[in-house]
Design an enzyme around this catalytic site. Sequence first.
Site, mmCIF file in Angstrom:
data_model
loop_
_atom_site.group_PDB
_atom_site.id
_atom_site.type_symbol
_atom_site.label_atom_id
_atom_site.label_comp_id
_atom_site.label_asym_id
_atom_site.label_seq_id
_atom_site.Cartn_x
_atom_site.Cartn_y
_atom_site.Cartn_z
ATOM 1 N N TYR A 72 40.153 46.213 -10.502
ATOM 2 C CA TYR A 72 39.401 45.916 -11.726
ATOM 3 C C TYR A 72 38.197 45.023 -11.423
ATOM 4 O O TYR A 72 37.092 45.289 -11.889
ATOM 5 C CB TYR A 72 40.303 45.237 -12.768
ATOM 6 C CG TYR A 72 39.624 45.122 -14.117
ATOM 7 C CD1 TYR A 72 39.789 46.118 -15.086
ATOM 8 C CD2 TYR A 72 38.781 44.046 -14.415
ATOM 9 C CE1 TYR A 72 39.146 46.031 -16.311
ATOM 10 C CE2 TYR A 72 38.132 43.956 -15.636
ATOM 11 C CZ TYR A 72 38.317 44.953 -16.586
ATOM 12 O OH TYR A 72 37.679 44.874 -17.792
ATOM 13 N N PHE A 124 10.331 57.131 -21.632
ATOM 14 C CA PHE A 124 11.331 58.197 -21.772
ATOM 15 C C PHE A 124 11.976 58.064 -23.159
ATOM 16 O O PHE A 124 11.995 56.984 -23.735
ATOM 17 C CB PHE A 124 12.376 58.045 -20.667
ATOM 18 C CG PHE A 124 13.426 59.113 -20.692
ATOM 19 C CD1 PHE A 124 13.112 60.423 -20.398
ATOM 20 C CD2 PHE A 124 14.737 58.809 -21.014
ATOM 21 C CE1 PHE A 124 14.087 61.411 -20.429
ATOM 22 C CE2 PHE A 124 15.714 59.786 -21.043
ATOM 23 C CZ PHE A 124 15.390 61.090 -20.754
ATOM 24 N N ASP A 125 12.519 59.172 -23.705
ATOM 25 C CA ASP A 125 12.945 59.108 -25.116
ATOM 26 C C ASP A 125 14.061 58.099 -25.390
ATOM 27 O O ASP A 125 14.039 57.439 -26.419
ATOM 28 C CB ASP A 125 13.241 60.497 -25.711
ATOM 29 C CG ASP A 125 14.158 61.344 -24.871
ATOM 30 O OD1 ASP A 125 14.775 60.787 -23.947
ATOM 31 O OD2 ASP A 125 14.272 62.551 -25.139
ATOM 32 N N ASP A 214 11.276 51.652 -14.708
ATOM 33 C CA ASP A 214 12.246 52.690 -15.089
ATOM 34 C C ASP A 214 12.276 53.655 -13.913
ATOM 35 O O ASP A 214 11.346 54.423 -13.685
ATOM 36 C CB ASP A 214 11.793 53.365 -16.392
ATOM 37 C CG ASP A 214 12.777 54.419 -16.858
ATOM 38 O OD1 ASP A 214 13.697 54.763 -16.091
ATOM 39 O OD2 ASP A 214 12.614 54.919 -17.992
ATOM 40 N N ALA A 216 14.327 56.199 -12.532
ATOM 41 C CA ALA A 216 15.132 57.414 -12.367
ATOM 42 C C ALA A 216 14.693 58.271 -11.173
ATOM 43 O O ALA A 216 15.525 58.751 -10.406
ATOM 44 C CB ALA A 216 15.087 58.242 -13.655
ATOM 45 N N LYS A 257 19.750 61.030 -11.492
ATOM 46 C CA LYS A 257 18.566 61.691 -10.938
ATOM 47 C C LYS A 257 18.532 61.420 -9.432
ATOM 48 O O LYS A 257 19.218 62.091 -8.685
ATOM 49 C CB LYS A 257 17.283 61.194 -11.618
ATOM 50 C CG LYS A 257 17.377 60.909 -13.126
ATOM 51 C CD LYS A 257 17.649 62.096 -13.991
ATOM 52 C CE LYS A 257 17.807 61.803 -15.481
ATOM 53 N NZ LYS A 257 17.109 60.733 -16.109
ATOM 54 N N HIS A 449 16.546 68.865 -31.959
ATOM 55 C CA HIS A 449 16.539 69.975 -30.990
ATOM 56 C C HIS A 449 17.914 70.282 -30.392
ATOM 57 O O HIS A 449 18.182 71.404 -30.011
ATOM 58 C CB HIS A 449 15.522 69.715 -29.874
ATOM 59 C CG HIS A 449 15.781 68.459 -29.106
ATOM 60 N ND1 HIS A 449 15.573 67.203 -29.640
ATOM 61 C CD2 HIS A 449 16.252 68.258 -27.851
ATOM 62 C CE1 HIS A 449 15.890 66.298 -28.735
ATOM 63 N NE2 HIS A 449 16.308 66.896 -27.651
HETATM 64 C C1 LIG Z 1 17.095 60.212 -17.543
HETATM 65 C C2 LIG Z 1 16.187 59.090 -17.747
HETATM 66 C C3 LIG Z 1 16.594 57.925 -18.410
HETATM 67 C C4 LIG Z 1 17.964 57.772 -19.037
HETATM 68 O O1 LIG Z 1 18.977 57.922 -18.110
HETATM 69 P P1 LIG Z 1 20.390 58.576 -18.491
HETATM 70 O O2 LIG Z 1 21.156 58.440 -17.228
HETATM 71 O O3 LIG Z 1 20.157 59.979 -18.916
HETATM 72 O O4 LIG Z 1 20.975 57.747 -19.583
HETATM 73 C C5 LIG Z 1 15.664 56.907 -18.530
HETATM 74 N N1 LIG Z 1 14.419 57.024 -18.045
HETATM 75 C C6 LIG Z 1 14.004 58.124 -17.403
HETATM 76 C C7 LIG Z 1 12.613 58.195 -16.871
HETATM 77 C C8 LIG Z 1 14.865 59.203 -17.248
HETATM 78 O O5 LIG Z 1 14.429 60.305 -16.633
#
Ligand SMILES: *Cc1c(COP(=O)(O)O)cnc(C)c1O
Length: 457
Positions: A72, A124-125, A214, A216, A257, A449
């Site tokens: 844990y 990102f959204d 950010d 990814a 990613k 969507h």
């Molecule tokens: C995918 C992504 C996120 C969010 O990550 P999740 O693992 O899907 O929650 C944030 N910023 C960017 C640029 C992304 O491509």
Amino acid sequence: MELPFAESWKIKMIEPIHKSTREQREQWLKEAHYNVFQLRAEQVYIDLLTDSGTGAMSDRQWSQLMLGDESYAGASSFYKFEATVQRIFGFKHVIPTHQGRAAENVLFSYLVKPGMVVPGNAHFDTTKGHIESRKAQAIDVTIDEAHDTQLEIPFKGNVSLEKLEKVLKENKGNVPFMVLTVTNNTVGGQPVSMENIKATCKLCHQYGVPVVMDSARFAENAYFIKTREKGYADKTIKEIVREMYEDVDAATMSCKKDAIVNMGGFIATNRDDWYEGAKLYCIPFEGYITYGGLNGRDLNAIAQGLDENTEFDMLQTRIHQVQYLASLLDEYGIPYQRPAGGHAIFVDGDKVLDRIPKEEFPAQTLTCELYLEAGIRACEIGYMLADRDPVTRENRFGGLDLVRLCIPRRVYTDNHMKVVAAALKNVFDRRETITRGVAIEWEAPLMRHFTVKLRRL
Ligand SMILES: *Cc1c(COP(=O)(O)O)cnc(C)c1O
């Protein structure tokens, strides 16, 4: 004779995929209300919906799963993961989270308050969602060139320093941080140059504003710096990554990613105050700070994935495949956002199906046609995704109407890319016969969507 390019790996385990007949697909798509999110995965032949969590782990990653420590607290898997993130990114503190948006949720819970302003190069959204749900404002400061789909420039994801400075000047004392997204997903997986990263950090710091990367697709971004930016050709990807993060205050990461795992994320920072602040939110949202919603085995697989995906050969194989698909579309004259991005090709839906009025969603119709043609699942990034104006409730037809062909890492071969390009060509060749699109029968009030129900006109 010069030897042709080939993948930097060979295949050890395979998963069968399923072909179907056009008749079957017509039935399934009808049952899915002409929304490919509603299809079952087994009804899809080649799945280009997303590159998130869909990559193939290596034999080394799978072997790391067996070594997972599921204690844990204080598991050896956490320390292996932490040491890898520290070594690759150069940050002191690391907090695991179950995915990228969870990292945003934890860090932003500490940093973002109502009325604040957070500039970024096309958030990102989910990032935007985590800012706006806290009644703060996300302002896009991407360069204008990013929105011209036919313009070929090497670093189309860059920050406009003029736009950024304007936001920083007008909102002094009210900007908790700036979000620098690499690669810039929203404008098509387009990279940010090292020069722009450094200039952005310098400008933000002059105004006392920290920078959150950010991250990814940080490794794909480093690959583009190595291959496109002067002075980096002889540096390793790992050296470039360290330099990218030199001036950055924190990172949020979706490991789905560029860490090539199916689930995972983290926050990393050098700031003691941010670490202490974020920790308090990690525990209730994600779990104790040495696991953050992840299994010990997952942490091991992330560590291994980060290490191998910051090697040049791995990234070259990846980007080469995306560029190969783009070269086929060039051959067939199919318009897409240029140049090809790091993880996807964005086809200009309304240029391909130019007989369909925008009120009938050309890009959404193209995703349907591509599925019917060959069982290929793409993703509409267009008028359907753009949703309605929150005040007027009118459809937002102002932006681009794209179909994203997003390529999972290490999953499909170049032969699959040939099938995708040929299917798209077949639709393209009969585009003049496709004059009607789709109509909405039912939609959710938000993020429509995913669940929208459509009728074919
Ligand atoms: C995918 C992504 C996120 C969010 O990550 P999740 O693992 O899907 O929650 C944030 N910023 C960017 C640029 C992304 O491509």
